[in-house]
Scaffold this active site. Structure first.
Site, PDB file in Angstrom:
ATOM      1  N   LYS A  10     -64.362  40.071  58.128  1.00  0.00           N
ATOM      2  CA  LYS A  10     -64.411  39.420  56.810  1.00  0.00           C
ATOM      3  C   LYS A  10     -63.331  38.334  56.644  1.00  0.00           C
ATOM      4  O   LYS A  10     -62.388  38.245  57.447  1.00  0.00           O
ATOM      5  CB  LYS A  10     -64.285  40.500  55.731  1.00  0.00           C
ATOM      6  N   TYR A  50     -75.753  40.731  50.476  1.00  0.00           N
ATOM      7  CA  TYR A  50     -75.340  41.929  49.738  1.00  0.00           C
ATOM      8  C   TYR A  50     -76.253  42.226  48.545  1.00  0.00           C
ATOM      9  O   TYR A  50     -75.830  42.908  47.603  1.00  0.00           O
ATOM     10  CB  TYR A  50     -73.890  41.777  49.274  1.00  0.00           C
ATOM     11  N   PHE A  58     -68.967  45.365  41.056  1.00  0.00           N
ATOM     12  CA  PHE A  58     -68.121  44.555  41.951  1.00  0.00           C
ATOM     13  C   PHE A  58     -68.894  43.448  42.672  1.00  0.00           C
ATOM     14  O   PHE A  58     -68.336  42.747  43.505  1.00  0.00           O
ATOM     15  CB  PHE A  58     -67.408  45.459  42.972  1.00  0.00           C
ATOM     16  N   ARG A  86     -68.826  53.202  62.443  1.00  0.00           N
ATOM     17  CA  ARG A  86     -68.255  53.530  61.122  1.00  0.00           C
ATOM     18  C   ARG A  86     -67.009  54.398  61.277  1.00  0.00           C
ATOM     19  O   ARG A  86     -66.076  54.321  60.485  1.00  0.00           O
ATOM     20  CB  ARG A  86     -69.317  54.148  60.213  1.00  0.00           C
ATOM     21  N   THR A  92     -64.369  52.900  53.545  1.00  0.00           N
ATOM     22  CA  THR A  92     -64.458  51.624  52.815  1.00  0.00           C
ATOM     23  C   THR A  92     -63.135  51.286  52.142  1.00  0.00           C
ATOM     24  O   THR A  92     -62.686  50.140  52.183  1.00  0.00           O
ATOM     25  CB  THR A  92     -65.574  51.718  51.745  1.00  0.00           C
ATOM     26  N   ARG A 103     -59.753  49.536  59.513  1.00  0.00           N
ATOM     27  CA  ARG A 103     -59.390  49.294  58.109  1.00  0.00           C
ATOM     28  C   ARG A 103     -57.989  49.806  57.781  1.00  0.00           C
ATOM     29  O   ARG A 103     -57.271  49.208  56.987  1.00  0.00           O
ATOM     30  CB  ARG A 103     -60.443  49.891  57.178  1.00  0.00           C
ATOM     31  N   ASN A 113     -61.564  44.423  52.705  1.00  0.00           N
ATOM     32  CA  ASN A 113     -61.399  45.538  53.646  1.00  0.00           C
ATOM     33  C   ASN A 113     -61.691  45.172  55.103  1.00  0.00           C
ATOM     34  O   ASN A 113     -62.133  46.007  55.891  1.00  0.00           O
ATOM     35  CB  ASN A 113     -62.199  46.767  53.187  1.00  0.00           C
ATOM     36  N   HIS A 116     -67.047  44.795  58.073  1.00  0.00           N
ATOM     37  CA  HIS A 116     -68.277  45.455  57.616  1.00  0.00           C
ATOM     38  C   HIS A 116     -68.923  46.167  58.793  1.00  0.00           C
ATOM     39  O   HIS A 116     -68.868  45.674  59.919  1.00  0.00           O
ATOM     40  CB  HIS A 116     -69.242  44.399  57.055  1.00  0.00           C
ATOM     41  N   GLU A 127     -79.640  43.349  59.085  1.00  0.00           N
ATOM     42  CA  GLU A 127     -78.419  42.536  58.995  1.00  0.00           C
ATOM     43  C   GLU A 127     -78.227  41.650  60.232  1.00  0.00           C
ATOM     44  O   GLU A 127     -77.824  40.497  60.121  1.00  0.00           O
ATOM     45  CB  GLU A 127     -77.218  43.462  58.775  1.00  0.00           C
TER      46      GLU A 127
END
Ligand code: CMP
Length: 138
Positions: A10, A50, A58, A86, A92, A103, A113, A116, A127
């Site tokens: 990100k 998204y 948010f 993950r 998250t 993270r 964060n 993704h 995606e």
């Protein structure tokens, strides 16, 4: 396709020059990079990516942040890719992320964060196809 997942490094991580360190962790954990590109999302494209979160409070903040600077998008391959990735990135909210996760090391807040990771095999395909044509996926 259950051995593939999709990731985005990100804008916060890009800005802090953490892209290389994060890619190193991804490779060291056994993921093969199937496709990769660095690009910048428009607000419209970030909103589309998204869209599933459009009703969440948010959403506007998320779209604004995700279009604020360059990201690196990639498709990754490994056995049990979605679940294992993950685990590698952590929760998250970085405050809840396990020690040694991406993270925990590189994220600063639930919004910013660092990275993704797809939450299902189905979303991994959707995606990945959002960023890469089939000809770009090896
Ligand atoms: P990501 O895994 O990319 O998917 C949705 C994103 O929404 C999530 O990471 C967070 O960065 C972002 N987000 C921002 N605020 C919140 C929040 N309060 N709860 C959950 N996700 C949030």
């Amino acid at each position: 396709m259950s051995n593939r997942t999709f990731t985005m490094i990100k804008p916060d991580a890009t800005k802090k020059n953490n892209t290389g360190a994060i890619l190193q962790m991804i490779n060291a954990a056994g993921f093969r990079i199937v496709a990769m590109k660095t690009t910048k999302l428009s607000a419209e494209k970030a909103g589309e990516f998204y869209a599933v979160h459009a009703a969440r409070p948010f959403y506007a903040e998320l779209v604004n942040f995700m279009s604020s600077g360059p990201i690196t998008a990639a498709i990754l391959e490994k056995e049990n890719a979605v679940e294992d990735f993950r685990k590698l990135i952590g929760a998250t909210n970085p405050a809840e992320a396990a020690e040694g996760t991406i993270r925990k090391l590189y994220a600063s807040s639930i919004g910013e964060n660092a990275i993704h990771g797809s939450d299902s095999n189905e979303n991994a395909v959707i995606e990945g196809d959002f960023f890469f044509s089939k000809l770009e996926q090896f």
